[in-house]
Design an enzyme around this catalytic site. Structure first.
Site, PDB file in Angstrom:
ATOM      1  N   GLU A  17       5.688  -3.480   0.712  1.00 22.61           N
ATOM      2  CA  GLU A  17       5.651  -3.191  -0.736  1.00 22.61           C
ATOM      3  C   GLU A  17       4.867  -1.895  -0.884  1.00 22.61           C
ATOM      4  O   GLU A  17       3.641  -1.905  -0.959  1.00 22.61           O
ATOM      5  CB  GLU A  17       4.942  -4.329  -1.487  1.00 22.61           C
ATOM      6  N   GLY A  21       0.831  -1.207   0.000  1.00 21.18           N
ATOM      7  CA  GLY A  21       0.000   0.000   0.000  1.00 21.18           C
ATOM      8  C   GLY A  21       0.857   1.244   0.000  1.00 21.18           C
ATOM      9  O   GLY A  21       2.020   1.221  -0.433  1.00 21.18           O
ATOM     10  N   SER A  22       0.309   2.320   0.524  1.00 18.10           N
ATOM     11  CA  SER A  22       0.993   3.611   0.471  1.00 18.10           C
ATOM     12  C   SER A  22       2.150   3.665   1.481  1.00 18.10           C
ATOM     13  O   SER A  22       2.192   2.898   2.451  1.00 18.10           O
ATOM     14  CB  SER A  22      -0.010   4.711   0.814  1.00 18.10           C
ATOM     15  N   CYS A  42       1.679   0.516  -8.869  1.00 17.40           N
ATOM     16  CA  CYS A  42       2.828   0.974  -8.083  1.00 17.40           C
ATOM     17  C   CYS A  42       4.009   1.232  -9.004  1.00 17.40           C
ATOM     18  O   CYS A  42       4.877   2.046  -8.693  1.00 17.40           O
ATOM     19  CB  CYS A  42       3.178  -0.053  -7.018  1.00 17.40           C
ATOM     20  N   GLY A  75       2.660   2.147   5.236  1.00 24.19           N
ATOM     21  CA  GLY A  75       3.829   1.315   5.534  1.00 24.19           C
ATOM     22  C   GLY A  75       4.571   1.786   6.770  1.00 24.19           C
ATOM     23  O   GLY A  75       5.041   0.974   7.574  1.00 24.19           O
TER      24      GLY A  75
HETATM   25  P1  NAD Z   1      -3.460   2.266   1.272  1.00 28.05           P
HETATM   26  O1  NAD Z   1      -2.163   2.463   1.961  1.00 28.05           O
HETATM   27  O2  NAD Z   1      -4.507   3.289   1.431  1.00 28.05           O
HETATM   28  O3  NAD Z   1      -4.125   0.891   1.776  1.00 28.05           O
HETATM   29  C1  NAD Z   1      -3.483  -0.356   1.582  1.00 28.05           C
HETATM   30  C2  NAD Z   1      -3.983  -1.357   2.595  1.00 28.05           C
HETATM   31  O4  NAD Z   1      -3.491  -1.014   3.884  1.00 28.05           O
HETATM   32  C3  NAD Z   1      -5.503  -1.414   2.744  1.00 28.05           C
HETATM   33  O5  NAD Z   1      -5.904  -2.761   2.892  1.00 28.05           O
HETATM   34  C4  NAD Z   1      -5.756  -0.618   4.006  1.00 28.05           C
HETATM   35  O6  NAD Z   1      -6.951  -0.956   4.665  1.00 28.05           O
HETATM   36  C5  NAD Z   1      -4.546  -1.006   4.839  1.00 28.05           C
HETATM   37  N1  NAD Z   1      -4.158  -0.053   5.888  1.00 28.05           N
HETATM   38  C6  NAD Z   1      -4.124   1.286   5.796  1.00 28.05           C
HETATM   39  N2  NAD Z   1      -3.660   1.819   6.957  1.00 28.05           N
HETATM   40  C7  NAD Z   1      -3.367   0.769   7.775  1.00 28.05           C
HETATM   41  C8  NAD Z   1      -2.874   0.666   9.109  1.00 28.05           C
HETATM   42  N3  NAD Z   1      -2.562   1.735   9.817  1.00 28.05           N
HETATM   43  N4  NAD Z   1      -2.711  -0.564   9.635  1.00 28.05           N
HETATM   44  C9  NAD Z   1      -3.003  -1.677   8.922  1.00 28.05           C
HETATM   45  N5  NAD Z   1      -3.517  -1.630   7.670  1.00 28.05           N
HETATM   46  C10 NAD Z   1      -3.686  -0.426   7.096  1.00 28.05           C
HETATM   47  O7  NAD Z   1      -3.117   2.018  -0.263  1.00 28.05           O
HETATM   48  P2  NAD Z   1      -4.107   1.901  -1.524  1.00 28.05           P
HETATM   49  O8  NAD Z   1      -4.667   3.232  -1.858  1.00 28.05           O
HETATM   50  O9  NAD Z   1      -5.037   0.754  -1.352  1.00 28.05           O
HETATM   51  O10 NAD Z   1      -3.073   1.455  -2.681  1.00 28.05           O
HETATM   52  C11 NAD Z   1      -2.264   2.340  -3.384  1.00 28.05           C
HETATM   53  C12 NAD Z   1      -0.855   2.365  -2.841  1.00 28.05           C
HETATM   54  O11 NAD Z   1      -0.306   1.056  -2.796  1.00 28.05           O
HETATM   55  C13 NAD Z   1       0.086   3.163  -3.739  1.00 28.05           C
HETATM   56  O12 NAD Z   1       0.957   3.909  -2.926  1.00 28.05           O
HETATM   57  C14 NAD Z   1       0.854   2.067  -4.474  1.00 28.05           C
HETATM   58  O13 NAD Z   1       2.098   2.476  -4.975  1.00 28.05           O
HETATM   59  C15 NAD Z   1       0.970   1.035  -3.423  1.00 28.05           C
HETATM   60  N6  NAD Z   1       1.232  -0.286  -3.991  1.00 28.05           N
HETATM   61  C16 NAD Z   1       2.496  -0.786  -3.894  1.00 28.05           C
HETATM   62  C17 NAD Z   1       2.794  -2.008  -4.472  1.00 28.05           C
HETATM   63  C18 NAD Z   1       4.186  -2.574  -4.407  1.00 28.05           C
HETATM   64  O14 NAD Z   1       4.334  -3.752  -4.693  1.00 28.05           O
HETATM   65  N7  NAD Z   1       5.196  -1.801  -4.074  1.00 28.05           N
HETATM   66  C19 NAD Z   1       1.789  -2.732  -5.120  1.00 28.05           C
HETATM   67  C20 NAD Z   1       0.508  -2.202  -5.182  1.00 28.05           C
HETATM   68  C21 NAD Z   1       0.239  -0.967  -4.606  1.00 28.05           C
END
Ligand code: NAD
Length: 517
Positions: A269, A247-248, A303, A252
């Protein structure tokens, strides 16, 4: 967003995947239970309410963890090739359900149908990889310094692996983790994005059937649903030795601290800010194809999407004109219609961030080359369709340093040697994917050298977007440092043990130490 009935084509898809109007969002294998608040899943394609899902409460979570822990006791003792056989059957089931699952991915997330199918294909590919891996979880043997001793290392399963995934790869990222974790002998608890909960339910149905047919404990695959609060159940849970979070960067940082605070392991990731360097020796036609696909594919919501194009001043105008012409050809619309190139953003919040980024690049001194904007009218009722935009910018602009998850491409000129372009490419906090377009061997090798790209992925004459499952996938710096998928990424899902066996009747100590009694 509108709440209409979903059309019959999608109804058949939902039927094939056993998605109901209101779904229980927590499950272990075939047992579904959850009592939390309801999450509505709207399609960004047309704004329709597809179905609803109950989120997981703390009590549900505790029941799930109990089942997962019980399942681990059985699963860890099953020989790895037998675990591989289960993953093989899962891959087979995915082949049979590729079309409906690909369509659901497309409809719930908004990527093109072809990309939805491609995502399911990645799941199939990682299953094949994991099946082979199940016979190759090799350790090393070492020569002991003591006579009559044998020394080696072996890998054991970790336990319950927690998986938190992002909306943009709603099924593949789970499979990248689970296929490997399962052959390694772990059991998995998955929290998909709250923006794509139905994809999670569909996947759970598929694996649950396979586990049931093989009379295996249901807790080998568990699903929990909800927002960050449900994710936090796992990040703070000492029973989960590894949390894999995609995720973001913002997410992370929170997850990393929570997991490290209890000395657990995290596999991160996170976001990218990927660039293609275009040198004077680049093939311009290849560059334009790579850059356009990288910047507008999945509406810029990968990503690995191309966000920056760092172009040598000698070819800058040529590249700029070719890009403007290519953007003029793009068709934006329903991603289930294969003639469209660009589908919607995930939701209206994402549209807002896209609009703000375009305002900011101008405010910070940039110049718009291809106008953006939100599309309205017939076919665009969801309010999530935006025009891919290009802006001339400087690498140092705050907005350029930031990952905006939308189809905005920043054009950045460079002069002089390729080292200058590499410095710009590396001059961001993220470190996921990078590429150079050049026919010059020296430039390519400099880009790949220790003084070259600082990213986890560095490509030559290929764009930044997408990756094959055979390589380890992930990035450096604030992208989090994790590696998933191919190569030796499996090792993070296991614990390493060094074993020394004495087959003599003496007890010699290491380093020649004497301890006579
Ligand atoms: P996001 O960070 O908003 O959410 C991702 C996941 O994390 C969701 O399931 C969310 O519920 C969970 N989450 C959020 N805050 C949390 C916390 N404090 N504790 C535990 N879980 C939590 O991201 P998004 O908008 O769903 O996805 C887009 C982002 O993901 C972009 O930054 C993209 O670059 C990244 N991404 C990275 C990869 C990689 O392999 N590097 C792959 C896909 C997406």
């Amino acid at each position: 967003m509108a709440t209409a009935m979903v059309d019959s084509g999608i109804q058949n898809t939902l039927k094939a995947l056993r998605i109901k109007e209101l779904n229980e969002g927590s499950s272990t294998g075939t047992k579904f239970f959850s009592s939390g608040e309801v999450i509505d899943s709207h399609s960004p394609v047309d704004g329709t309410l597809i179905a609803r899902v109950r989120s997981t409460t703390k009590e549900d979570y505790e029941r799930i963890m109990e089942r997962a822990s019980e399942a681990f006791e059985v699963w860890r003792l099953k020989p790895a090739p037998q675990r591989g056989e289960i993953v093989r059957q899962f891959g087979q089931r995915l082949r049979e359900l590729k079309e409906p699952l690909g369509k659901l991915v497309s409809y719930e997330m908004g990527k093109s149908y072809q990309e939805g199918l491609g995502e399911v294909q990645e799941m199939i590919d990682i299953c094949d990889f994991a099946v082979g891996l199940s016979r190759q979880l090799h350790g090393l043997t070492m020569h002991s310094e003591r006579p009559g001793h044998r020394m080696y290392e072996q890998y054991h399963p970790l336990g319950v692996v927690g998986i938190i995934s992002a909306f943009n790869f709603p099924v593949a990222v789970w499979a990248w983790n689970t296929a490997l974790a399962w052959v390694c002998g772990d059991v998995c608890v998955w929290k998909p994005s709250e923006k794509t909960p139905l994809c999670g339910i569909a996947c759970q149905h598929i694996i649950a059937d396979v586990l049931k047919e093989n009379s295996l404990p249901e807790g080998i695959s568990c699903l929990i649903n909800g927002d960050y609060r449900v994710g936090e159940f796992m990040t703070h849970d000492k029973r989960i030795p590894l949390v894999s979070a995609t995720g973001s960067i913002r997410m992370g940082k929170i997850v990393a601290q929570a997991v490290a605070g209890r000395l657990g392991k995290s596999l991160l990731e996170l976001g990218g800010n990927n660039a293609i360097i275009v040198t004077p020796k680049a093939d311009i036609k290849m560059t334009v194809i790579g850059a356009v696909f990288g910047a507008v594919g999945t509406a810029g919501q990968r990503c690995t999407s191309t966000r920056r194009l760092i172009v040598h001043e000698s070819v800058y105008d040529k590249v700029k004109e070719a890009l403007i012409a290519a953007y003029g050809q793009l068709r934006i619309g329903n991603p289930l219609d294969e003639t469209n190139h660009v589908g919607p953003l995930i939701d209206r919040d994402a549209v807002k961030m896209y609009k703000e980024a375009l305002e900011q690049v101008v405010a910070q001194g940039g110049k718009i080359l291809v106008e953006g904007g939100v599309l309205e009218g017939e076919g665009y009722e969801s309010g999530c369709y935006v025009k891919p935009a290009i802006a001339e910018a400087k690498n140092t602009f705050e907005i350029v340093q930031h990952e905006t998850f939308a189809p905005i491409l920043y054009l950045i000129p460079y002069s002089g040697e390729v080292e200058n372009a590499i410095a710009l490419q590396n001059g961001v906090v993220q470190g996921l994917s990078s590429a150079i377009m050049t026919g010059d061997l020296r430039e390519a090798e400099k880009f790949l050298s220790a003084a070259g790209s600082d990213c986890g992925i560095a490509n030559v004459n290929i764009g930044t977007s997408g990756a094959e499952i055979g390589g380890a996938f992930g990035g450096e710096k604030e992208t989090g440092g994790g590696r998933e998928s191919g190569s030796d990424a499996w090792k993070i899902y296991m614990r390493r043990q060094t074993n020394t066996i004495n087959y003599t009747t003496e007890l010699p100590l290491a380093q020649g130490i004497k301890f006579d009694l």
